[in-house]
Write a protein that holds these residues in place. Sequence first.
Motif, PDB file in Angstrom:
ATOM      1  N   GLY A   1       0.824  -1.246   0.076  1.00 46.92           N
ATOM      2  CA  GLY A   1       0.044  -0.002  -0.079  1.00 46.92           C
ATOM      3  C   GLY A   1       0.928   1.227   0.167  1.00 46.92           C
ATOM      4  O   GLY A   1       0.469   2.305  -0.583  1.00 46.92           O
ATOM      5  N   VAL A   2       2.095   1.309   0.518  1.00 49.46           N
ATOM      6  CA  VAL A   2       2.818   2.277   0.508  1.00 49.46           C
ATOM      7  C   VAL A   2       4.214   1.517   0.265  1.00 49.46           C
ATOM      8  O   VAL A   2       4.556   0.561   0.616  1.00 49.46           O
ATOM      9  CB  VAL A   2       3.114   3.045   1.718  1.00 49.46           C
ATOM     10  N   THR A   3       5.244   2.271  -0.279  1.00 51.89           N
ATOM     11  CA  THR A   3       6.831   2.127  -0.650  1.00 51.89           C
ATOM     12  C   THR A   3       7.666   2.243   0.544  1.00 51.89           C
ATOM     13  O   THR A   3       7.495   3.418   1.172  1.00 51.89           O
ATOM     14  CB  THR A   3       7.098   2.645  -1.779  1.00 51.89           C
ATOM     15  N   VAL A   4       8.293   1.076   1.164  1.00 51.30           N
ATOM     16  CA  VAL A   4       8.866   1.324   2.164  1.00 51.30           C
ATOM     17  C   VAL A   4      10.548   1.071   1.691  1.00 51.30           C
ATOM     18  O   VAL A   4      10.794   0.525   0.660  1.00 51.30           O
ATOM     19  CB  VAL A   4       8.666   0.571   3.467  1.00 51.30           C
ATOM     20  N   CYS A   5      11.528   1.408   2.665  1.00 48.69           N
ATOM     21  CA  CYS A   5      12.914   1.313   2.172  1.00 48.69           C
ATOM     22  C   CYS A   5      13.455  -0.054   2.489  1.00 48.69           C
ATOM     23  O   CYS A   5      14.655  -0.276   2.621  1.00 48.69           O
ATOM     24  CB  CYS A   5      13.729   2.550   3.080  1.00 48.69           C
ATOM     25  N   THR A   6      12.909  -1.040   2.592  1.00 46.57           N
ATOM     26  CA  THR A   6      13.507  -2.318   2.800  1.00 46.57           C
ATOM     27  C   THR A   6      14.682  -2.844   1.873  1.00 46.57           C
ATOM     28  O   THR A   6      15.564  -3.577   2.208  1.00 46.57           O
ATOM     29  CB  THR A   6      12.361  -3.595   3.014  1.00 46.57           C
ATOM     30  N   ALA A   7      14.335  -2.353   0.406  1.00 45.55           N
ATOM     31  CA  ALA A   7      15.209  -2.566  -0.446  1.00 45.55           C
ATOM     32  C   ALA A   7      16.700  -2.063  -0.196  1.00 45.55           C
ATOM     33  O   ALA A   7      17.823  -2.753  -0.341  1.00 45.55           O
ATOM     34  CB  ALA A   7      14.800  -2.220  -1.866  1.00 45.55           C
ATOM     35  N   LEU A   8      16.568  -0.999   0.566  1.00 42.25           N
ATOM     36  CA  LEU A   8      17.958  -0.189   0.725  1.00 42.25           C
ATOM     37  C   LEU A   8      18.565  -0.775   1.827  1.00 42.25           C
ATOM     38  O   LEU A   8      19.927  -1.086   1.770  1.00 42.25           O
ATOM     39  CB  LEU A   8      17.620   1.166   1.304  1.00 42.25           C
ATOM     40  N   HIS A   9      17.814  -1.385   2.976  1.00 43.96           N
ATOM     41  CA  HIS A   9      18.615  -2.101   3.693  1.00 43.96           C
ATOM     42  C   HIS A   9      19.112  -3.567   3.406  1.00 43.96           C
ATOM     43  O   HIS A   9      20.057  -3.894   3.827  1.00 43.96           O
ATOM     44  CB  HIS A   9      17.529  -2.407   5.012  1.00 43.96           C
ATOM     45  N   GLU A  10      18.085  -4.167   2.355  1.00 43.05           N
ATOM     46  CA  GLU A  10      18.757  -5.515   2.054  1.00 43.05           C
ATOM     47  C   GLU A  10      20.016  -5.178   1.227  1.00 43.05           C
ATOM     48  O   GLU A  10      20.836  -6.087   1.270  1.00 43.05           O
ATOM     49  CB  GLU A  10      17.796  -6.327   1.102  1.00 43.05           C
ATOM     50  N   HIS A  11      20.044  -4.101   0.392  1.00 38.96           N
ATOM     51  CA  HIS A  11      21.305  -3.864  -0.212  1.00 38.96           C
ATOM     52  C   HIS A  11      22.554  -3.791   0.632  1.00 38.96           C
ATOM     53  O   HIS A  11      23.612  -4.246   0.294  1.00 38.96           O
ATOM     54  CB  HIS A  11      21.269  -2.550  -1.228  1.00 38.96           C
ATOM     55  N   VAL A  12      22.504  -2.776   1.434  1.00 39.10           N
ATOM     56  CA  VAL A  12      23.478  -2.573   2.405  1.00 39.10           C
ATOM     57  C   VAL A  12      23.962  -3.475   3.290  1.00 39.10           C
ATOM     58  O   VAL A  12      25.237  -3.649   3.542  1.00 39.10           O
ATOM     59  CB  VAL A  12      23.331  -1.083   3.594  1.00 39.10           C
ATOM     60  N   LEU A  13      23.213  -4.411   3.597  1.00 43.30           N
ATOM     61  CA  LEU A  13      23.351  -5.688   4.472  1.00 43.30           C
ATOM     62  C   LEU A  13      24.197  -6.603   3.480  1.00 43.30           C
ATOM     63  O   LEU A  13      24.677  -7.569   4.041  1.00 43.30           O
ATOM     64  CB  LEU A  13      22.143  -6.433   5.037  1.00 43.30           C
ATOM     65  N   SER A  14      24.322  -6.429   2.195  1.00 46.88           N
ATOM     66  CA  SER A  14      25.077  -7.231   1.284  1.00 46.88           C
ATOM     67  C   SER A  14      26.544  -6.777   0.880  1.00 46.88           C
ATOM     68  O   SER A  14      27.190  -7.031   0.439  1.00 46.88           O
ATOM     69  CB  SER A  14      24.147  -7.599  -0.016  1.00 46.88           C
ATOM     70  N   ARG A  15      26.667  -5.481   1.318  1.00 50.77           N
ATOM     71  CA  ARG A  15      27.866  -4.684   0.981  1.00 50.77           C
ATOM     72  C   ARG A  15      29.177  -4.806   1.985  1.00 50.77           C
ATOM     73  O   ARG A  15      28.809  -4.829   3.085  1.00 50.77           O
ATOM     74  CB  ARG A  15      27.582  -3.207   0.856  1.00 50.77           C
ATOM     75  N   PRO A  16      29.960  -5.279   1.532  1.00 47.64           N
ATOM     76  CA  PRO A  16      31.367  -5.691   2.338  1.00 47.64           C
ATOM     77  C   PRO A  16      32.000  -4.392   3.074  1.00 47.64           C
ATOM     78  O   PRO A  16      32.435  -4.532   4.158  1.00 47.64           O
ATOM     79  CB  PRO A  16      32.385  -6.133   1.400  1.00 47.64           C
ATOM     80  N   GLU A  17      31.545  -3.184   2.429  1.00 52.12           N
ATOM     81  CA  GLU A  17      31.906  -2.082   3.307  1.00 52.12           C
ATOM     82  C   GLU A  17      31.396  -1.873   4.626  1.00 52.12           C
ATOM     83  O   GLU A  17      31.828  -1.137   5.665  1.00 52.12           O
ATOM     84  CB  GLU A  17      31.470  -0.667   2.568  1.00 52.12           C
ATOM     85  N   LEU A  18      30.098  -2.409   4.791  1.00 52.41           N
ATOM     86  CA  LEU A  18      29.444  -2.496   5.955  1.00 52.41           C
ATOM     87  C   LEU A  18      29.711  -3.492   6.784  1.00 52.41           C
ATOM     88  O   LEU A  18      29.838  -3.601   8.047  1.00 52.41           O
ATOM     89  CB  LEU A  18      27.774  -2.265   5.893  1.00 52.41           C
ATOM     90  N   THR A  19      29.919  -5.060   6.183  1.00 56.34           N
ATOM     91  CA  THR A  19      29.594  -5.998   6.921  1.00 56.34           C
ATOM     92  C   THR A  19      30.716  -6.443   7.654  1.00 56.34           C
ATOM     93  O   THR A  19      30.961  -7.351   8.609  1.00 56.34           O
ATOM     94  CB  THR A  19      29.209  -7.276   6.037  1.00 56.34           C
ATOM     95  N   GLY A  20      32.026  -5.775   7.178  1.00 57.13           N
ATOM     96  CA  GLY A  20      33.210  -6.215   7.621  1.00 57.13           C
ATOM     97  C   GLY A  20      34.208  -4.841   7.770  1.00 57.13           C
ATOM     98  O   GLY A  20      34.092  -3.798   7.187  1.00 57.13           O
ATOM     99  N   PRO A  21      35.392  -4.973   8.613  1.00 62.57           N
ATOM    100  CA  PRO A  21      36.465  -3.978   8.532  1.00 62.57           C
ATOM    101  C   PRO A  21      37.043  -3.560   7.227  1.00 62.57           C
ATOM    102  O   PRO A  21      37.064  -4.679   6.456  1.00 62.57           O
ATOM    103  CB  PRO A  21      37.407  -4.404   9.630  1.00 62.57           C
TER     104      PRO A  21
END
Length: 625
Positions: free
Chosen positions: A412-432
């Motif tokens: 019914g509304v668009t939310v930002c879950t796609a952004l969270h899914e993307h950043v949680l797959s990026r090595p810049e965030l997930t590791g040092p």
Amino acid sequence: MPTRATTRVLDRVLIANRGEIALRVVRTVRDLGGTSILPYTPEDLMSPAAELADEAYALPEGSGYTDAEAVLALARETGAQAIHPGYGFLSENDSFAQAVIDAGIAWVGPSPSAMRALGDKMSARATAERAGVAPVPGITDSVTDPATVIAFAAEHGYPVALKRTDGGGGRGITVLHDDDEARTTPAFASAEAGGGTLILEKFVTAARHVETQCARDGHGAFAVVSTRDCTLQRRNQKLFEEAPAPFLPAGTHERLVEASRRLLETVSYVGVATCEFLLTPEGDLWFLEVNPRLQVEHCVSEEVTGTDLVEVQLRIAAGGGLGEVPEVRGHSVELRITCEDPATGMSPSTGTITRLRWPAGPGVRIESGVVEGDVVTPLFDPMLAKIVVTGASREQALARARRALRETVVEGVTVCTALHEHVLSRPELTGPDADGGLGVTTRWIESSVLPALSAPAAASVPLIGEVPSAGTSTVAGPRTRSSYVIEINGRRLSLTLPDGILGGPGARHNIGARPHRAPQPLRSRSRARSGGQLAVDGGAPAPEGVIAAPMQAIVTRICVEPGCRVHEGDLLVVLESMKMENYVHAPHDGLVEAVDVSAGQTVSAGEELLRLSSPGEPTDEAQEA
């Protein structure tokens, strides 16, 4: 209400707020055996917070959650012994805090004097300097002209940031990159028109946002409950937070604790607070601000320590001691679920929530104040909920967060879950990174993530959903009953009746009954205006000379008046939508013929703001000549 080492009994707590934070405080008050009292506006009559509060009362017609007199009057009438302001609304209003104290009611927050010392960016910078804590390089005094900006930049370099001292949550910040921008920025006119004050700071382009969750009692005991990292932001507003702050350079934790202690002791702070800092790749630690209230992201600090920060607030407000703060164990992350579309640069999304399913399972906590059928408008913060995920390690917390996102359904509304899914797959965030630090900065979302999600296919959830029919019916059984929400003399009550009694035997429509819940407006500050709206059919341009609102928003400042001559690019009106300021500029030279709105008014997309003489159209002066 049972508390430890208290000197004052706080059994009846009025919560001057709404939504998820009101519900959060209601739950702790109930855990402690107290009575929660909730004011509400007509839009929130059917809200989860109003439903779960022990007592809920309607605010007077035309008032709202920022109406200090109405809230305080209700506190007196209901025998409230304490007022918890939550965050936003009246939570940082030192005059309201003083009025509460003068009324003999406990204020669940710091003293008014501490709030004034930390309440805006200018006073907070001055406080930090007194405390021996270095703020971001800048000018603490009021900045009123481009020449001051240009002179500062000549010494410190561009970019620089002009900040409204009364801004918050990323609002009121103008970044300037060269002398030309300094000379032409509308920030000065906007601040003058709104009675605001500007300070100037060096704009730090590469840094992490780290903070401390602090508490200090009236006996001088101080503690940092945990550190947090809030680097993932868009437009200076947080999207993803975690505790403790990962990959800190050696000695940084101790520096954060000491700086926070000095800040709170300097103003004799009593209560819960958050001290915010920027951490640069070179190891510089710059003070940003102190938030004299509970933060949205407080949940992650609670999860890694087992501490109920609302209970700590109430205990300290009652005169009790801080008590022992447990050591940090494990790791927790918070994902803010906002009504914004990552595929279009996080543009706001509005509409009716037609389907809603939150995740569950080990380590998952949901903080939300909405249900299916709620209507999201762009007049307030776009956050629908917080998904808080905790694990024994950062790796486990992130893995659980990925699973939680896969379980989340919002339609019914668009939310930002796609952004969270993307950043949680990026090595810049997930590791040092190569230097052992966190490989992201406060600009990473806008510079790297959003461009990667700009394709239409990246939309996080379906935008359109079927609105449940208000005529949904059930068949009344001989022994079935339904509960209805009613209001008697301004108090919200629940009435249970046998099915069919209101509409005869057989089918019963769902007016006012659970579980078939008609859509309720959410986050609306005022009722819709009747008349005076400019019809915009299918996005057709406004009539010539009409300056129309580009979106549904609140008019915060009007920078011109009828008869005022303006030039192309001059600032006309400032609008606020979903906590973001939007500037309306003159499309051409002309004379302001009429201003059709006032500050504080809610306008719809396409509604007329003002009328400007058309290009080449003779003005009154030209006709007289």
